[in-house]
Design an enzyme around this catalytic site. Structure first.
Site, short mmCIF file in Angstrom:
data_model
loop_
_atom_site.label_atom_id
_atom_site.label_comp_id
_atom_site.label_asym_id
_atom_site.label_seq_id
_atom_site.Cartn_x
_atom_site.Cartn_y
_atom_site.Cartn_z
N THR A 9 72.24 -9.26 63.74
CA THR A 9 71.70 -10.31 64.57
C THR A 9 72.49 -10.28 65.89
OG1 THR A 9 70.98 -12.61 64.63
CG2 THR A 9 73.17 -12.18 63.68
N ARG A 25 63.47 -9.64 49.60
CA ARG A 25 64.79 -9.14 50.00
C ARG A 25 65.08 -7.83 49.28
NH1 ARG A 25 67.30 -15.07 48.99
NH2 ARG A 25 66.66 -16.05 50.96
N THR A 83 63.18 -18.00 55.31
CA THR A 83 62.60 -18.15 56.65
C THR A 83 61.29 -17.41 56.79
OG1 THR A 83 64.77 -18.50 57.63
CG2 THR A 83 63.06 -17.72 59.11
N GLY A 138 67.94 -19.47 57.13
CA GLY A 138 67.20 -20.29 56.18
C GLY A 138 68.14 -20.60 55.03
N THR A 177 63.62 -11.58 62.67
CA THR A 177 62.80 -12.68 62.16
C THR A 177 61.73 -13.08 63.19
OG1 THR A 177 64.37 -14.28 63.06
CG2 THR A 177 64.71 -13.59 60.77
N GLY A 218 73.78 -11.95 54.46
CA GLY A 218 73.04 -13.21 54.57
C GLY A 218 72.45 -13.66 53.24
N LYS A 261 74.04 -24.04 50.04
CA LYS A 261 74.47 -24.77 48.84
C LYS A 261 75.98 -25.03 48.89
CE LYS A 261 75.36 -24.41 43.98
NZ LYS A 261 75.38 -23.66 42.74
N GLN A 284 73.61 -16.42 59.12
CA GLN A 284 73.73 -14.98 58.92
C GLN A 284 75.03 -14.64 58.16
OE1 GLN A 284 72.80 -16.16 62.35
NE2 GLN A 284 70.93 -16.34 61.17
N GLU A 322 73.56 -15.65 51.02
CA GLU A 322 74.51 -15.66 49.90
C GLU A 322 74.52 -17.00 49.18
OE1 GLU A 322 75.35 -14.96 53.05
OE2 GLU A 322 76.24 -12.96 53.17
N ASP A 361 74.53 -16.46 37.37
CA ASP A 361 73.51 -16.64 36.31
C ASP A 361 72.43 -15.57 36.37
OD1 ASP A 361 73.15 -18.21 38.80
OD2 ASP A 361 71.17 -18.63 38.01
P1 GDP Z 1 71.97 -19.03 52.70
O1 GDP Z 1 71.10 -18.54 53.79
O2 GDP Z 1 73.26 -18.30 52.60
O3 GDP Z 1 72.17 -20.52 52.74
O4 GDP Z 1 71.20 -18.70 51.34
P2 GDP Z 1 69.63 -18.94 51.03
O5 GDP Z 1 69.40 -20.37 50.82
O6 GDP Z 1 68.79 -18.22 52.03
O7 GDP Z 1 69.49 -18.09 49.70
C1 GDP Z 1 70.20 -18.42 48.55
C2 GDP Z 1 69.20 -18.77 47.42
O8 GDP Z 1 69.87 -18.78 46.19
C3 GDP Z 1 68.60 -20.15 47.56
O9 GDP Z 1 67.29 -20.11 47.06
C4 GDP Z 1 69.48 -21.03 46.68
O10 GDP Z 1 68.81 -22.16 46.15
C5 GDP Z 1 69.82 -20.06 45.58
N1 GDP Z 1 71.15 -20.23 44.97
C6 GDP Z 1 72.33 -20.54 45.59
N2 GDP Z 1 73.34 -20.49 44.68
C7 GDP Z 1 72.78 -20.13 43.50
C8 GDP Z 1 73.30 -19.87 42.19
O11 GDP Z 1 74.50 -19.94 41.93
N3 GDP Z 1 72.40 -19.49 41.22
C9 GDP Z 1 71.06 -19.36 41.47
N4 GDP Z 1 70.26 -18.99 40.48
N5 GDP Z 1 70.55 -19.61 42.69
C10 GDP Z 1 71.38 -19.98 43.68
P1 IMO Z 2 70.85 -16.82 56.71
O1 IMO Z 2 71.65 -17.78 57.57
C1 IMO Z 2 69.35 -12.78 56.13
C2 IMO Z 2 68.43 -10.50 59.76
C3 IMO Z 2 66.98 -10.16 60.03
C4 IMO Z 2 67.16 -8.84 60.77
C5 IMO Z 2 68.42 -9.08 61.60
C6 IMO Z 2 68.14 -9.50 63.05
O2 IMO Z 2 69.74 -17.46 55.96
O3 IMO Z 2 71.78 -16.01 55.85
P2 IMO Z 2 67.28 -11.75 64.15
O4 IMO Z 2 65.97 -12.49 64.00
O5 IMO Z 2 68.49 -12.55 63.81
O6 IMO Z 2 67.41 -11.07 65.48
O7 IMO Z 2 67.19 -10.54 63.08
O8 IMO Z 2 69.13 -10.11 60.94
N1 IMO Z 2 68.70 -11.94 59.55
C7 IMO Z 2 68.97 -12.48 58.37
N2 IMO Z 2 69.00 -11.94 57.13
N3 IMO Z 2 69.67 -14.08 56.29
C8 IMO Z 2 69.68 -14.62 57.53
O9 IMO Z 2 70.14 -15.86 57.79
C9 IMO Z 2 69.27 -13.83 58.63
N4 IMO Z 2 69.13 -14.06 59.95
C10 IMO Z 2 68.80 -12.88 60.51
O10 IMO Z 2 66.26 -9.99 58.84
O11 IMO Z 2 67.45 -7.80 59.87
MG MG Z 3 69.20 -17.74 54.06
#
Ligand code: GDP
Ligand code: IMO
Ligand code: MG
Length: 428
Positions: free
Chosen positions: A238, A304, A299, A40, A128, A12, A18, A223, A14, A332
């Site tokens: 999850t 992490r 979230t 989130g 969560t 998650g 974006k 996730q 990743e 980066d």
């Molecule tokens: P998601 O849940 O997979 O959509 O990822 P999240 O938004 O939870 O976490 C990714 C974080 O990395 C966010 O704060 C993004 O703004 C940031 N992010 C995404 N791509 C890049 C990147 O290439 N470089 C940097 N520095 N930040 C990034």
């Molecule tokens: P995005 O979409 C990272 C993790 C929780 C917990 C497990 C189960 O932003 O990548 P849950 O509330 O789903 O029953 O929790 O899964 N988890 C995530 N970890 N990114 C997420 O979503 C997550 N959604 C759930 O931390 O370990």
């Molecule tokens: Mg996320």
């Protein structure tokens, strides 16, 4: 006219948000097909930061139709908080479609999520606390509440009564909490029903017709592969299908209509919550990655867990998802390390595993076998072509491509929409 799935290759966060947002100007629909507000996604557009939970990342591109599919679990209050926050910032949410078959997170399931975690003690999952697991459990147990039930009060009342018959026994007798009444639950569930009504649709019909008309659809996973209820590190997962098959069951679009499956992977690895993580760094290097990568949950705000890139995990993701492309993000963040370890296999009590062990206890004991690649010191945040990258960064990516078994089509060099290198277009 492709249909493309965008999902997470690791645990998650990743950067799926974006990656999806970037496809906004090339797609007509963005569909969330699993999970709920446990997700989130942070998207940065022109320096403005948006944190999305329930609404697909396509919402930030005018003209894209965002769809909440039948595989999602919806906390209606959170949905409208998100809608209001976006509208206040000038984002038009009127086109949002919500599947009539999606399940609703009832208030008692939020409570049950939190108390079961407390009772699990050291065996907790680290959820969560949003009620995700209990709501999917109700769906499978056939005592769930669906979006369409909100428009027939007498059916809703019967379903809530049925669910509460056992839920209240659990709450009172096992967890020592107060019983909840049918009345208060129905009232809370109905609070936003009229506001929701214009968004409710037969989304499988809408999406299949859109494909018939040659429209483009991006399916955005919440996730990730290693959190998938079938393919992840069970029970530390999850409760939904975050892998490619989930895009079909969670949207009502058949697998023959999916053209590409794209996974997003960080250039290193993170995880939130409990469970095994072979390349985890529990030392100052881990802290350095966390700080330079801003690795705090979108979230829950939790720090992490951080570690090196694990190619065994990404190869596994390539297999169970049938990946066609990889998006490597946050390259980066790795600037400034002299050597960058990449895990290419595991050592489990003296035995080498080149592929993911199928036995969970082996995975718990897996020690990474590292290859050490050269780092770089140049700022890469302005790079927009592969050739702009320092030679060592190029070699790092080419090696990731080799050991992960899937081509690297796009590279993230910063959080902004523009901070991206495209090697192969994900949507032509
Ligand atoms: P998601 O849940 O997979 O959509 O990822 P999240 O938004 O939870 O976490 C990714 C974080 O990395 C966010 O704060 C993004 O703004 C940031 N992010 C995404 N791509 C890049 C990147 O290439 N470089 C940097 N520095 N930040 C990034
Ligand atoms: P995005 O979409 C990272 C993790 C929780 C917990 C497990 C189960 O932003 O990548 P849950 O509330 O789903 O029953 O929790 O899964 N988890 C995530 N970890 N990114 C997420 O979503 C997550 N959604 C759930 O931390 O370990
Ligand atoms: Mg996320």
């Amino acid at each position: 006219m492709p249909a493309v799935v965008v999902l997470g290759a690791q645990w998650g966060d990743e950067g799926k948000g974006k990656a999806t947002d970037q496809l906004g100007d090339r797609t007509d629909y963005v569909v969330k097909f699993n999970g709920g507000n446990n997700a989130g996604h942070t998207v940065v557009v022109a320096g403005e930061k948006y944190a999305l939970h329930l609404i697909p990342s396509g919402i930030l591109t005018p003209g894209v139709v965002p769809v909440i599919g039948n595989g999602v679990v919806v906390d209606i209050e959170v949905l409208f908080e998100e809608i209001d926050a976006l509208e206040a910032r000038g984002v038009d949410t009127s086109g949002l479609l919500v599947s009539s078959a999606a399940h609703v997170i009832a208030p008692y399931n939020r409570t049950i999520d939190k108390v079961t975690e407390r009772f699990l003690g050291s065996r907790r999952i680290g959820t969560t606390g949003r009620g995700i697991g209990p709501t999917y459990a109700d769906k499978i147990n056939r005592i769930g509440i669906r979006i369409q039930d909100l428009f027939d009060e007498s059916i809703l009342r019967q379903k809530v009564e049925g669910a509460l018959a056992t839920k209240n026994q659990m709450l009172v007798k096992i967890y020592n909490r107060r019983a909840v009444t049918v009345e208060e639950t129905v009232d809370e569930l109905l609070r936003f029903a009229e506001r929701l009504r214009p968004h409710v649709a037969d989304t499988p019909l809408v999406l299949n017709q859109a494909l018939d008309e040659g429209k483009t659809i991006v399916f955005e996973a919440g996730q990730a592969t290693m959190l998938d209820v079938d393919h992840g590190t069970y029970p530390f997962v999850t409760s939904s299908s975050a892998t490619a098959g989930g895009a079909c069951t969670g949207s009502g679009v058949g697998p023959t209509r999916i053209d590409r499956v794209v996974a997003v992977a960080k250039a290193y690895t993170t995880r939130v919550g409990e469970g095994p993580f072979p390349t985890e760094l529990l030392d100052a290097d881990g802290d350095r990655l966390r700080e330079s990568g801003g690795e705090y949950g979108t979230t829950t705000g939790r720090p992490r867990r951080t570690g090196w890139y694990d190619a065994v995990v990404v190869r596994y993701a390539a297999r169970v998802n049938g990946l066609t492309d990889l998006v490597v993000t946050k390259l980066d963040v790795l600037t400034g390390w002299e050597k960058i370890p990449v895990c290419v296999a595991y050592d489990v009590d003296g035995t080498r595993f080149d592929e993911m062990p199928y036995d969970q206890s082996d995975f718990h004991h897996a020690k990474p076998v590292y290859e050490y690649l050269d780092g770089w010191t140049e700022d890469i945040s302005q790079a927009r072509d592969f050739e702009d990258l320092p030679a060592a960064a190029q070699r790092y990516l080419l090696r990731l491509e080799e050991v992960s078994g899937v081509r690297v089509s796009s590279i993230g060099v910063g959080p902004g929409r523009e901070a991206t290198i495209v090697r192969h277009q994900l949507l032509d």
